[in-house]
Enzyme design. Structure first.
Site, PDB file in Angstrom:
ATOM      1  N   ARG A 197       0.812  -1.222   0.000  1.00 46.08           N
ATOM      2  CA  ARG A 197       0.000   0.000   0.000  1.00 46.08           C
ATOM      3  C   ARG A 197       0.849   1.279   0.000  1.00 46.08           C
ATOM      4  NH1 ARG A 197      -2.135   0.965   5.950  1.00 46.08           N
ATOM      5  NH2 ARG A 197      -0.439   0.048   7.111  1.00 46.08           N
ATOM      6  N   ARG A 251       5.615   7.221  -6.552  1.00 41.09           N
ATOM      7  CA  ARG A 251       5.095   8.224  -7.490  1.00 41.09           C
ATOM      8  C   ARG A 251       6.198   8.845  -8.335  1.00 41.09           C
ATOM      9  NH1 ARG A 251       2.285  11.335  -3.084  1.00 41.09           N
ATOM     10  NH2 ARG A 251       0.436  10.079  -2.648  1.00 41.09           N
ATOM     11  N   ARG A 272       0.137  -5.675  18.545  1.00 35.32           N
ATOM     12  CA  ARG A 272       1.376  -4.884  18.689  1.00 35.32           C
ATOM     13  C   ARG A 272       0.956  -3.574  19.321  1.00 35.32           C
ATOM     14  NH1 ARG A 272       6.485  -6.213  18.251  1.00 35.32           N
ATOM     15  NH2 ARG A 272       7.150  -4.314  17.191  1.00 35.32           N
ATOM     16  N   ARG A 304       9.649   6.826  15.013  1.00 39.54           N
ATOM     17  CA  ARG A 304       9.446   8.178  14.486  1.00 39.54           C
ATOM     18  C   ARG A 304       9.299   9.186  15.612  1.00 39.54           C
ATOM     19  NH1 ARG A 304       3.386   7.672  11.767  1.00 39.54           N
ATOM     20  NH2 ARG A 304       2.337   7.294  13.729  1.00 39.54           N
ATOM     21  N   GLU A 339       8.233   7.467  19.263  1.00 42.71           N
ATOM     22  CA  GLU A 339       7.402   6.257  19.258  1.00 42.71           C
ATOM     23  C   GLU A 339       8.275   5.003  19.188  1.00 42.71           C
ATOM     24  OE1 GLU A 339       4.430   6.329  16.210  1.00 42.71           O
ATOM     25  OE2 GLU A 339       3.458   8.114  17.053  1.00 42.71           O
ATOM     26  N   TYR A 356      -7.643  -3.818  11.944  1.00 37.19           N
ATOM     27  CA  TYR A 356      -7.104  -2.465  11.911  1.00 37.19           C
ATOM     28  C   TYR A 356      -7.979  -1.615  10.995  1.00 37.19           C
ATOM     29  CZ  TYR A 356      -4.457   1.705  11.582  1.00 37.19           C
ATOM     30  OH  TYR A 356      -4.115   3.025  11.666  1.00 37.19           O
ATOM     31  N   ASP A 408      -8.808   2.447   9.875  1.00 41.01           N
ATOM     32  CA  ASP A 408      -8.575   3.883  10.003  1.00 41.01           C
ATOM     33  C   ASP A 408      -9.862   4.528  10.484  1.00 41.01           C
ATOM     34  OD1 ASP A 408      -5.910   4.361   9.410  1.00 41.01           O
ATOM     35  OD2 ASP A 408      -6.232   4.272   7.244  1.00 41.01           O
TER      36      ASP A 408
HETATM   37  P1  FAD Z   1     -10.959   2.809  20.373  1.00 45.09           P
HETATM   38  O1  FAD Z   1     -10.525   4.175  20.015  1.00 45.09           O
HETATM   39  O2  FAD Z   1      -9.935   1.854  20.868  1.00 45.09           O
HETATM   40  O3  FAD Z   1     -12.137   2.900  21.452  1.00 45.09           O
HETATM   41  C1  FAD Z   1     -12.541   1.792  22.220  1.00 45.09           C
HETATM   42  C2  FAD Z   1     -12.924   2.337  23.588  1.00 45.09           C
HETATM   43  O4  FAD Z   1     -13.513   1.285  24.340  1.00 45.09           O
HETATM   44  C3  FAD Z   1     -11.718   2.820  24.394  1.00 45.09           C
HETATM   45  O5  FAD Z   1     -11.939   4.138  24.852  1.00 45.09           O
HETATM   46  C4  FAD Z   1     -11.637   1.831  25.550  1.00 45.09           C
HETATM   47  O6  FAD Z   1     -11.191   2.427  26.757  1.00 45.09           O
HETATM   48  C5  FAD Z   1     -13.083   1.387  25.672  1.00 45.09           C
HETATM   49  N1  FAD Z   1     -13.234   0.070  26.303  1.00 45.09           N
HETATM   50  C6  FAD Z   1     -12.625  -1.071  25.946  1.00 45.09           C
HETATM   51  N2  FAD Z   1     -13.002  -2.075  26.772  1.00 45.09           N
HETATM   52  C7  FAD Z   1     -13.878  -1.538  27.660  1.00 45.09           C
HETATM   53  C8  FAD Z   1     -14.590  -2.059  28.769  1.00 45.09           C
HETATM   54  N3  FAD Z   1     -14.458  -3.337  29.136  1.00 45.09           N
HETATM   55  N4  FAD Z   1     -15.389  -1.234  29.478  1.00 45.09           N
HETATM   56  C9  FAD Z   1     -15.503   0.075  29.143  1.00 45.09           C
HETATM   57  N5  FAD Z   1     -14.826   0.624  28.097  1.00 45.09           N
HETATM   58  C10 FAD Z   1     -14.030  -0.175  27.364  1.00 45.09           C
HETATM   59  N6  FAD Z   1      -6.634   6.213  11.851  1.00 45.09           N
HETATM   60  C11 FAD Z   1      -6.605   7.146  10.870  1.00 45.09           C
HETATM   61  O7  FAD Z   1      -7.585   7.317  10.136  1.00 45.09           O
HETATM   62  N7  FAD Z   1      -5.501   7.938  10.704  1.00 45.09           N
HETATM   63  C12 FAD Z   1      -4.388   7.816  11.467  1.00 45.09           C
HETATM   64  O8  FAD Z   1      -3.419   8.555  11.289  1.00 45.09           O
HETATM   65  C13 FAD Z   1      -4.385   6.821  12.498  1.00 45.09           C
HETATM   66  N8  FAD Z   1      -3.307   6.655  13.278  1.00 45.09           N
HETATM   67  C14 FAD Z   1      -3.335   5.700  14.252  1.00 45.09           C
HETATM   68  C15 FAD Z   1      -2.203   5.544  15.050  1.00 45.09           C
HETATM   69  C16 FAD Z   1      -2.190   4.578  16.046  1.00 45.09           C
HETATM   70  C17 FAD Z   1      -0.973   4.407  16.909  1.00 45.09           C
HETATM   71  C18 FAD Z   1      -3.322   3.747  16.226  1.00 45.09           C
HETATM   72  C19 FAD Z   1      -3.340   2.681  17.288  1.00 45.09           C
HETATM   73  C20 FAD Z   1      -4.458   3.916  15.450  1.00 45.09           C
HETATM   74  C21 FAD Z   1      -4.469   4.883  14.438  1.00 45.09           C
HETATM   75  N9  FAD Z   1      -5.590   5.073  13.649  1.00 45.09           N
HETATM   76  C22 FAD Z   1      -5.567   6.033  12.657  1.00 45.09           C
HETATM   77  C23 FAD Z   1      -6.818   4.264  13.828  1.00 45.09           C
HETATM   78  C24 FAD Z   1      -7.832   4.897  14.803  1.00 45.09           C
HETATM   79  O9  FAD Z   1      -7.239   5.037  16.068  1.00 45.09           O
HETATM   80  C25 FAD Z   1      -9.057   3.994  14.890  1.00 45.09           C
HETATM   81  O10 FAD Z   1      -9.685   3.895  13.635  1.00 45.09           O
HETATM   82  C26 FAD Z   1     -10.129   4.460  15.884  1.00 45.09           C
HETATM   83  O11 FAD Z   1      -9.605   5.057  17.025  1.00 45.09           O
HETATM   84  C27 FAD Z   1     -10.941   3.266  16.296  1.00 45.09           C
HETATM   85  O12 FAD Z   1     -12.000   3.629  17.142  1.00 45.09           O
HETATM   86  P2  FAD Z   1     -12.720   2.525  18.032  1.00 45.09           P
HETATM   87  O13 FAD Z   1     -13.882   3.201  18.669  1.00 45.09           O
HETATM   88  O14 FAD Z   1     -12.955   1.292  17.256  1.00 45.09           O
HETATM   89  O15 FAD Z   1     -11.626   2.076  19.110  1.00 45.09           O
HETATM   90  N1  UDP Z   2       7.401   2.021   5.770  1.00 45.24           N
HETATM   91  C1  UDP Z   2       8.774   2.043   5.633  1.00 45.24           C
HETATM   92  N2  UDP Z   2       9.441   3.216   5.855  1.00 45.24           N
HETATM   93  C2  UDP Z   2       8.803   4.352   6.203  1.00 45.24           C
HETATM   94  C3  UDP Z   2       7.395   4.337   6.333  1.00 45.24           C
HETATM   95  C4  UDP Z   2       6.722   3.140   6.116  1.00 45.24           C
HETATM   96  O1  UDP Z   2       9.382   1.027   5.339  1.00 45.24           O
HETATM   97  O2  UDP Z   2       9.480   5.384   6.411  1.00 45.24           O
HETATM   98  C5  UDP Z   2       6.717   0.715   5.548  1.00 45.24           C
HETATM   99  C6  UDP Z   2       6.571  -0.101   6.824  1.00 45.24           C
HETATM  100  O3  UDP Z   2       6.759  -1.452   6.484  1.00 45.24           O
HETATM  101  C7  UDP Z   2       5.146   0.132   7.228  1.00 45.24           C
HETATM  102  C8  UDP Z   2       4.458   0.232   5.874  1.00 45.24           C
HETATM  103  O4  UDP Z   2       5.414   0.906   5.063  1.00 45.24           O
HETATM  104  O5  UDP Z   2       4.649  -0.946   7.975  1.00 45.24           O
HETATM  105  C9  UDP Z   2       3.171   1.029   5.918  1.00 45.24           C
HETATM  106  O6  UDP Z   2       3.449   2.311   6.434  1.00 45.24           O
HETATM  107  P1  UDP Z   2       2.325   3.270   6.927  1.00 45.24           P
HETATM  108  O7  UDP Z   2       2.977   4.477   7.493  1.00 45.24           O
HETATM  109  O8  UDP Z   2       1.336   3.431   5.837  1.00 45.24           O
HETATM  110  O9  UDP Z   2       1.670   2.385   8.038  1.00 45.24           O
HETATM  111  P2  UDP Z   2       1.175   2.722   9.479  1.00 45.24           P
HETATM  112  O10 UDP Z   2       2.383   3.123  10.258  1.00 45.24           O
HETATM  113  O11 UDP Z   2       0.151   3.806   9.314  1.00 45.24           O
HETATM  114  O12 UDP Z   2       0.622   1.394   9.890  1.00 45.24           O
END
Ligand code: FAD
Ligand code: UDP
Length: 386
Positions: free
Chosen positions: A188, A192, A265, A296, A321, A369, A371
């Site tokens: 993914r 470009r 993870r 990062r 991170e 996973y 977004d």
């Molecule tokens: P969550 O946000 O996990 O909400 C679940 C909630 O349930 C939590 O508040 C938790 O405390 C609660 N809960 C769980 N169990 C219980 C229980 N037993 N009792 C009461 N409460 C409970 N998406 C993007 O579009 N762009 C990004 O750049 C992006 N970056 C990300 C970076 C990271 C490091 C991560 C982990 C995710 C990222 N995402 C990103 C994805 C995004 O975080 C998720 O799509 C979104 O937060 C999911 O929402 P959710 O409600 O499913 O889960």
């Molecule tokens: N990746 C990489 N170098 C970078 C950024 C990303 O090799 O500087 C690779 C890495 O394997 C990563 C994948 O591209 O798992 C997808 O990256 P992206 O940032 O889209 O994933 P996210 O961190 O949002 O899961």
């Protein structure tokens, strides 16, 4: 004012477990339709992983950088009707082991810096030359389709980019050698032949003006919210007060881990206040060297301050991170979508599909996973089933 219709016996139409984006979006849709919702969350704040903490006047993405991006106009219009979004465009920079900074995703700026090539045809010739070696090596060994991430990356962009920008970063992120990781992870990543540093190909992207908490607070308006409340501490009581449950927690926990634990993870964050206005000049800098332990550094102010505005706050906040294996007590971030975990999830899902009064939604309940934009779309879909 929406009309609130209560069912005959229960206090609420929906008990929503989890105030993350899925639970909060569902709550908005249900409340707008006149339903009574109680949202509980075990954390002390609403918003799940999109929650931001205000430090030195800066919205710090406490659970990792979140950039909203989508091509789904319905989702984009929905979030913008709740809170307007700014013009943030994600353009990460990679600090490579050769000491240089390269633009991501791989584009003409990257190729120019790496090889001095100035036109798309020069770049294409260089990439073909690099891929050619790899493809020849693979075909000599009788391999015609990439069997792992290493083969996929080298046959896509060649050895230089693989060694400088992919190998170290990926192995830190996933904690496994690239030749033991599935090829799809790297598929993914865009390549470009234009001078375009926009990480996403989507039609829309940005950050809510005023931060993600504003979005969450407005989604939850009209619902009752109880924080610091774990569903499992008193599940029979919570189940008894609503007609239906929307469960967004861990599906394996819901079923008492009877088929075993699902693995994740996670990421550890080291957050620091810096006494200068502009630390790295960009929201995201990836460290692609295996010798640097973090993947990062995020400089949070750049998500919301542009141009001279960056300097209106004399401080900045950064987060390093560290990607790591998840154990109980840590935040479960990324599902490990290998065969073993998928099999276990399938068994839980069979049970979930038979529950008449529980809706399982979001990244923990669906062990997927997602977004943010697809999460909203999922909440729409689940709501529309009623
Ligand atoms: P969550 O946000 O996990 O909400 C679940 C909630 O349930 C939590 O508040 C938790 O405390 C609660 N809960 C769980 N169990 C219980 C229980 N037993 N009792 C009461 N409460 C409970 N998406 C993007 O579009 N762009 C990004 O750049 C992006 N970056 C990300 C970076 C990271 C490091 C991560 C982990 C995710 C990222 N995402 C990103 C994805 C995004 O975080 C998720 O799509 C979104 O937060 C999911 O929402 P959710 O409600 O499913 O889960
Ligand atoms: N990746 C990489 N170098 C970078 C950024 C990303 O090799 O500087 C690779 C890495 O394997 C990563 C994948 O591209 O798992 C997808 O990256 P992206 O940032 O889209 O994933 P996210 O961190 O949002 O899961």
């Amino acid at each position: 004012m929406p009309i609130i219709r209560m069912s005959a016996n229960k206090k609420y139409d929906f008990l929503i477990v989890g105030s993350g984006l899925f639970g909060a979006t569902f709550a908005r849709l249900a409340t707008d339709a006149g339903k009574r919702c109680l949202v509980i969350d075990k954390r002390l704040h609403a918003g799940g992983n999109i929650y931001c903490e205000n430090i030195e006047g800066i919205n710090v993405h406490k659970y990792g950088a979140h950039i909203f991006h989508t091509s789904d106009k319905r989702v984009w219009d929905f979030v913008n009707s709740i809170v307007p979004f700014n013009r943030y465009t994600n353009s990460p920079v990679a600090a490579a082991p050769d000491g240089n900074l390269y633009n991501l995703p791989f584009n003409m700026n990257t190729f120019y810096k790496m090889w001095g090539v100035k036109t798309p045809s020069e770049a294409k010739a260089k990439i073909d030359e690099q891929r050619g070696d790899a493809i020849e090596r693979m075909s000599k060994a009788g391999i015609y389709e990439a069997r792992n991430l290493e083969e996929q990356a080298i046959s896509l962009v060649g050895n230089d980019i693989y060694e400088l920008l992919i190998k170290g970063y990926t192995e830190k992120q996933w904690g496994r050698p690239c030749d033991q990781l599935p090829a799809f992870i790297i598929r993914r990543l865009p390549v470009r032949l234009t001078f375009d540093n926009n990480y996403f190909n989507d039609a829309y992207q940005g950050i809510p003006i005023g931060g993600y908490n504003k979005l969450i607070d407005r989604l939850l308006e009209g619902s009752e919210l109880k924080l610091g409340t774990d569903f499992f501490q008193n599940r029979h009581y919570w189940a008894s007060i609503a007609d239906k449950i929307v469960f967004t927690g861990k599906i394996d926990e819901y079923y008492g881990y009877r088929f075993g634990r699902l693995e994740y993870r996670t990421v550890k964050f080291e957050t620091e206040i810096i006494n200068e206005p502009n630390y790295q000049g960009n929201a995201v800098v990836n460290y692609t060297s295996a010798d640097i332990p973090f993947t990062r550094i995020i400089e949070h102010k750049h998500f919301e301050a542009f141009g001279d505005d960056v300097y209106s706050n004399p401080h900045t906040v950064i987060s390093r991170e560290y990607s790591t294996e998840w154990t109980d007590g840590m935040e479960p971030f990324y599902p490990v979508n290998d065969e073993k975990n998928q099999e276990t999830y399938k068994r839980y899902k069979e049970l979930a599909d038979r529950e008449p009064n529980v809706i399982f939604g979001g990244r923990l309940a669906e062990y997927k996973y997602y977004d943010m934009a697809p999460i909203i779309n999922q909440a729409f879909k689940q709501w529309e089933r009623f």
